[in-house]
Write a protein that holds these residues in place. Structure first.
Motif, PDB file in Angstrom:
ATOM      1  N   VAL A  12       0.837  -1.202   0.000  1.00 35.55           N
ATOM      2  CA  VAL A  12       0.000   0.000   0.000  1.00 35.55           C
ATOM      3  C   VAL A  12       0.868   1.246   0.000  1.00 35.55           C
ATOM      4  O   VAL A  12       0.677   2.174  -0.794  1.00 35.55           O
ATOM      5  CB  VAL A  12      -0.938   0.010   1.228  1.00 35.55           C
ATOM      6  CG1 VAL A  12      -1.711   1.328   1.291  1.00 35.55           C
ATOM      7  CG2 VAL A  12      -1.898  -1.164   1.174  1.00 35.55           C
ATOM      8  N   LEU A  13       1.878   1.268   0.864  1.00 31.86           N
ATOM      9  CA  LEU A  13       2.719   2.448   1.013  1.00 31.86           C
ATOM     10  C   LEU A  13       3.590   2.693  -0.207  1.00 31.86           C
ATOM     11  O   LEU A  13       3.932   3.839  -0.522  1.00 31.86           O
ATOM     12  CB  LEU A  13       3.592   2.294   2.263  1.00 31.86           C
ATOM     13  CG  LEU A  13       2.816   2.182   3.586  1.00 31.86           C
ATOM     14  CD1 LEU A  13       3.754   1.839   4.728  1.00 31.86           C
ATOM     15  CD2 LEU A  13       2.064   3.474   3.881  1.00 31.86           C
ATOM     16  N   GLU A  14       3.947   1.624  -0.925  1.00 33.76           N
ATOM     17  CA  GLU A  14       4.794   1.751  -2.113  1.00 33.76           C
ATOM     18  C   GLU A  14       3.993   1.843  -3.402  1.00 33.76           C
ATOM     19  O   GLU A  14       4.572   1.939  -4.484  1.00 33.76           O
ATOM     20  CB  GLU A  14       5.755   0.559  -2.188  1.00 33.76           C
ATOM     21  CG  GLU A  14       6.754   0.506  -1.031  1.00 33.76           C
ATOM     22  CD  GLU A  14       7.627  -0.732  -1.068  1.00 33.76           C
ATOM     23  OE1 GLU A  14       7.352  -1.630  -1.911  1.00 33.76           O
ATOM     24  OE2 GLU A  14       8.577  -0.809  -0.258  1.00 33.76           O
ATOM     25  N   GLY A  15       2.651   1.800  -3.292  1.00 32.92           N
ATOM     26  CA  GLY A  15       1.818   1.841  -4.483  1.00 32.92           C
ATOM     27  C   GLY A  15       1.917   0.572  -5.309  1.00 32.92           C
ATOM     28  O   GLY A  15       1.701   0.589  -6.522  1.00 32.92           O
ATOM     29  N   ASP A  16       2.217  -0.535  -4.659  1.00 31.05           N
ATOM     30  CA  ASP A  16       2.395  -1.822  -5.329  1.00 31.05           C
ATOM     31  C   ASP A  16       1.179  -2.705  -5.053  1.00 31.05           C
ATOM     32  O   ASP A  16       1.174  -3.499  -4.115  1.00 31.05           O
ATOM     33  CB  ASP A  16       3.677  -2.487  -4.821  1.00 31.05           C
ATOM     34  CG  ASP A  16       3.885  -3.890  -5.383  1.00 31.05           C
ATOM     35  OD1 ASP A  16       3.251  -4.215  -6.416  1.00 31.05           O
ATOM     36  OD2 ASP A  16       4.674  -4.656  -4.780  1.00 31.05           O
ATOM     37  N   MET A  17       0.146  -2.578  -5.889  1.00 28.47           N
ATOM     38  CA  MET A  17      -1.062  -3.343  -5.652  1.00 28.47           C
ATOM     39  C   MET A  17      -0.850  -4.837  -5.862  1.00 28.47           C
ATOM     40  O   MET A  17      -1.529  -5.664  -5.250  1.00 28.47           O
ATOM     41  CB  MET A  17      -2.187  -2.840  -6.552  1.00 28.47           C
ATOM     42  CG  MET A  17      -2.781  -1.510  -6.105  1.00 28.47           C
ATOM     43  SD  MET A  17      -3.331  -1.518  -4.366  1.00 28.47           S
ATOM     44  CE  MET A  17      -4.614  -2.764  -4.423  1.00 28.47           C
ATOM     45  N   ALA A  18       0.104  -5.200  -6.709  1.00 27.99           N
ATOM     46  CA  ALA A  18       0.414  -6.624  -6.879  1.00 27.99           C
ATOM     47  C   ALA A  18       0.923  -7.199  -5.562  1.00 27.99           C
ATOM     48  O   ALA A  18       0.595  -8.335  -5.185  1.00 27.99           O
ATOM     49  CB  ALA A  18       1.452  -6.812  -7.988  1.00 27.99           C
ATOM     50  N   GLY A  19       1.719  -6.416  -4.848  1.00 23.40           N
ATOM     51  CA  GLY A  19       2.206  -6.850  -3.546  1.00 23.40           C
ATOM     52  C   GLY A  19       1.085  -6.974  -2.538  1.00 23.40           C
ATOM     53  O   GLY A  19       1.055  -7.888  -1.719  1.00 23.40           O
ATOM     54  N   VAL A  20       0.138  -6.035  -2.598  1.00 23.91           N
ATOM     55  CA  VAL A  20      -1.022  -6.095  -1.709  1.00 23.91           C
ATOM     56  C   VAL A  20      -1.818  -7.365  -1.969  1.00 23.91           C
ATOM     57  O   VAL A  20      -2.171  -8.098  -1.043  1.00 23.91           O
ATOM     58  CB  VAL A  20      -1.918  -4.852  -1.898  1.00 23.91           C
ATOM     59  CG1 VAL A  20      -3.200  -4.978  -1.067  1.00 23.91           C
ATOM     60  CG2 VAL A  20      -1.173  -3.578  -1.512  1.00 23.91           C
ATOM     61  N   MET A  21      -2.103  -7.616  -3.253  1.00 22.31           N
ATOM     62  CA  MET A  21      -2.909  -8.775  -3.609  1.00 22.31           C
ATOM     63  C   MET A  21      -2.181 -10.087  -3.334  1.00 22.31           C
ATOM     64  O   MET A  21      -2.810 -11.122  -3.139  1.00 22.31           O
ATOM     65  CB  MET A  21      -3.320  -8.693  -5.075  1.00 22.31           C
ATOM     66  CG  MET A  21      -4.160  -7.461  -5.427  1.00 22.31           C
ATOM     67  SD  MET A  21      -5.618  -7.242  -4.376  1.00 22.31           S
ATOM     68  CE  MET A  21      -6.599  -8.660  -4.875  1.00 22.31           C
ATOM     69  N   SER A  22      -0.842 -10.061  -3.319  1.00 23.96           N
ATOM     70  CA  SER A  22      -0.083 -11.283  -3.057  1.00 23.96           C
ATOM     71  C   SER A  22      -0.318 -11.809  -1.646  1.00 23.96           C
ATOM     72  O   SER A  22      -0.076 -12.978  -1.353  1.00 23.96           O
ATOM     73  CB  SER A  22       1.410 -11.043  -3.271  1.00 23.96           C
ATOM     74  OG  SER A  22       1.933 -10.188  -2.257  1.00 23.96           O
ATOM     75  N   ALA A  23      -0.797 -10.944  -0.769  1.00 20.25           N
ATOM     76  CA  ALA A  23      -1.088 -11.375   0.600  1.00 20.25           C
ATOM     77  C   ALA A  23      -2.373 -12.180   0.678  1.00 20.25           C
ATOM     78  O   ALA A  23      -2.684 -12.758   1.722  1.00 20.25           O
ATOM     79  CB  ALA A  23      -1.174 -10.155   1.516  1.00 20.25           C
ATOM     80  N   GLY A  24      -3.149 -12.208  -0.419  1.00 20.92           N
ATOM     81  CA  GLY A  24      -4.368 -13.014  -0.483  1.00 20.92           C
ATOM     82  C   GLY A  24      -5.479 -12.473   0.394  1.00 20.92           C
ATOM     83  O   GLY A  24      -5.400 -11.355   0.927  1.00 20.92           O
ATOM     84  N   GLN A  25      -6.529 -13.301   0.551  1.00 19.48           N
ATOM     85  CA  GLN A  25      -7.688 -12.873   1.328  1.00 19.48           C
ATOM     86  C   GLN A  25      -7.306 -12.601   2.779  1.00 19.48           C
ATOM     87  O   GLN A  25      -7.803 -11.643   3.392  1.00 19.48           O
ATOM     88  CB  GLN A  25      -8.787 -13.925   1.257  1.00 19.48           C
ATOM     89  CG  GLN A  25     -10.079 -13.495   1.969  1.00 19.48           C
ATOM     90  CD  GLN A  25     -11.179 -14.535   1.839  1.00 19.48           C
ATOM     91  OE1 GLN A  25     -10.936 -15.684   1.460  1.00 19.48           O
ATOM     92  NE2 GLN A  25     -12.400 -14.143   2.153  1.00 19.48           N
ATOM     93  N   LYS A  26      -6.407 -13.416   3.315  1.00 19.73           N
ATOM     94  CA  LYS A  26      -5.980 -13.217   4.700  1.00 19.73           C
ATOM     95  C   LYS A  26      -5.339 -11.846   4.877  1.00 19.73           C
ATOM     96  O   LYS A  26      -5.589 -11.143   5.853  1.00 19.73           O
ATOM     97  CB  LYS A  26      -4.995 -14.309   5.108  1.00 19.73           C
ATOM     98  CG  LYS A  26      -4.510 -14.203   6.546  1.00 19.73           C
ATOM     99  CD  LYS A  26      -3.549 -15.329   6.901  1.00 19.73           C
ATOM    100  CE  LYS A  26      -3.053 -15.186   8.330  1.00 19.73           C
ATOM    101  NZ  LYS A  26      -2.083 -16.267   8.680  1.00 19.73           N
ATOM    102  N   GLY A  27      -4.523 -11.444   3.888  1.00 18.30           N
ATOM    103  CA  GLY A  27      -3.877 -10.145   3.965  1.00 18.30           C
ATOM    104  C   GLY A  27      -4.863  -9.011   3.849  1.00 18.30           C
ATOM    105  O   GLY A  27      -4.732  -7.988   4.548  1.00 18.30           O
ATOM    106  N   LEU A  28      -5.863  -9.161   2.962  1.00 15.90           N
ATOM    107  CA  LEU A  28      -6.872  -8.112   2.808  1.00 15.90           C
ATOM    108  C   LEU A  28      -7.705  -7.952   4.074  1.00 15.90           C
ATOM    109  O   LEU A  28      -8.038  -6.830   4.470  1.00 15.90           O
ATOM    110  CB  LEU A  28      -7.771  -8.423   1.606  1.00 15.90           C
ATOM    111  CG  LEU A  28      -7.111  -8.284   0.226  1.00 15.90           C
ATOM    112  CD1 LEU A  28      -8.081  -8.716  -0.867  1.00 15.90           C
ATOM    113  CD2 LEU A  28      -6.638  -6.855  -0.013  1.00 15.90           C
TER     114      LEU A  28
END
Length: 347
Positions: A124-140
């Protein structure tokens, strides 16, 4: 994301935008359209819809169930319609509550320096949505818990109200409250005029939606059902009783959860359902499977020029199984490109 409404009046209603000029404008758009007149609405209650199968199906259904003497006539208490929110009543790409959560991470990071080193916060802080989504449902879910919990329900409502007052859609560069669908505002107005009670049944957080729905759709908080996080009653240090939002999911109002919530919080099976994705499939099935005249409608996002085109492969608002089942089930599938003259009130 959020909480399920219990279906009754609330002691402390969260801040509403309806007292601000924007809310009145939005609601007015649903009643008359921003360029129309009451005379036009009387002649054509759906002026933003092109003549076609979907518009005809809506008008035929409403006429049949509200005309006394009709074999399909339905009494007032049973005239209940349920609407998904994201992608059905307003834009869901990007999903508004997710944008809110991302902005909250940026606002809260000074209190959580460790977020810069771990996903999904680092993304989120780096503007990397692929990284955000890589955390999966648990991360969201972790993202939502970190940004939506730890405060009273009233404080959360104030935070949402302040944010929605300034946040803008990145593509359309207008407030999110002006990315509501004008054709659906007209459907809501038509149903109300014919004695229907509309409910929102959404996967979004109910406490998030309650701040917005009355001002932009004319749907009060007690007619909103959504996902919930747990809350706990406490006495504040100054002696005030309050509800505190805890970092734990309570109920996800999506997919098969929607019929469960309808039964639990409405207590009557609706006679009309409006959705746009496979997350609304079970709600459409539940509403239209009962005997008597029933209505189901799917908003198909196929207008890349005026909005966004997505369906079967989209990570948000995926429309696949419901699209295949619609013809057999008799549900209307609305082409935004071909059947809507305009998308937003300001168009």
């Amino acid at each position: 994301m959020g909480e399920v409404n219990q279906g009754g009046p609330t002691m402390n209603r969260p801040p509403s935008l309806s007292r601000r000029g924007l809310g009145a404008l939005a609601l007015g758009a649903g009643l008359t359209t921003t360029t129309g007149t009451m005379a036009q609405v009387a002649d054509d209650p759906l002026p933003s819809w092109r003549e076609g199968p979907s518009k005809k199906a809506i008008l035929d259904f409403v006429r049949a169930v509200t005309t006394e003497g009709s074999p399909d006539f339905v009494l007032l208490p049973e005239r209940i319609a349920v609407f998904d929110n994201d992608g059905t009543l307003w834009c869901e790409i990007p999903t508004v509550q997710l944008v809110f959560a991302l902005d909250r991470v940026k606002a809260l990071v000074p209190k959580h320096p460790d977020w810069s080193k771990r996903q999904p916060f680092r993304g989120v802080l780096e503007g990397d949505m692929a990284g955000v989504m890589s955390a999966g449902q648990k991360g969201l879910i972790e993202l939502v818990m970190a940004t939506h919990a730890g405060m009273s329900t009233q404080d959360f409502a104030r935070i949402v109200s302040d944010w929605i007052g300034t946040a803008r859609h990145p593509k359309f560069q207008r407030p999110f409250t002006r990315t509501i669908y004008q054709p659906m505002l007209e459907v809501l107005a038509l149903l109300r005029n014919r004695g229907f009670t509309p409910f929102i049944v959404s996967g979004g957080g109910v406490e998030f939606m309650r701040v917005i729905t009355e001002s932009v759709y004319g749907i009060p908080p007690e007619q909103v059902i959504g996902s919930t996080i747990r809350t706990e009653f406490r006495i504040a240090p100054d002696g005030r009783p309050e509800l505190i939002r805890l970092p734990a999911m309570d109920f996800i109002d999506d997919g098969p959860g929607k019929p469960v919530a309808i039964n639990k919080f409405i207590g009557r099976r609706p006679i009309a359902a409006f959705g746009n994705s496979d997350g609304d499939l079970q709600m459409l099935q539940y509403v239209t499977a009962e005997g008597g005249r029933r209505f189901g409608l799917i908003v198909h996002h196929d207008d890349a020029a005026r909005e966004v085109a997505y369906d079967r492969k989209s990570p948000f608002g995926r429309l696949d199984k419901a699209l295949d089942l619609a013809p057999k089930a008799g549900w209307s599938v609305v082409s935004m490109r071909d059947e809507w003259k305009r998308i937003f009130p300001d168009d």
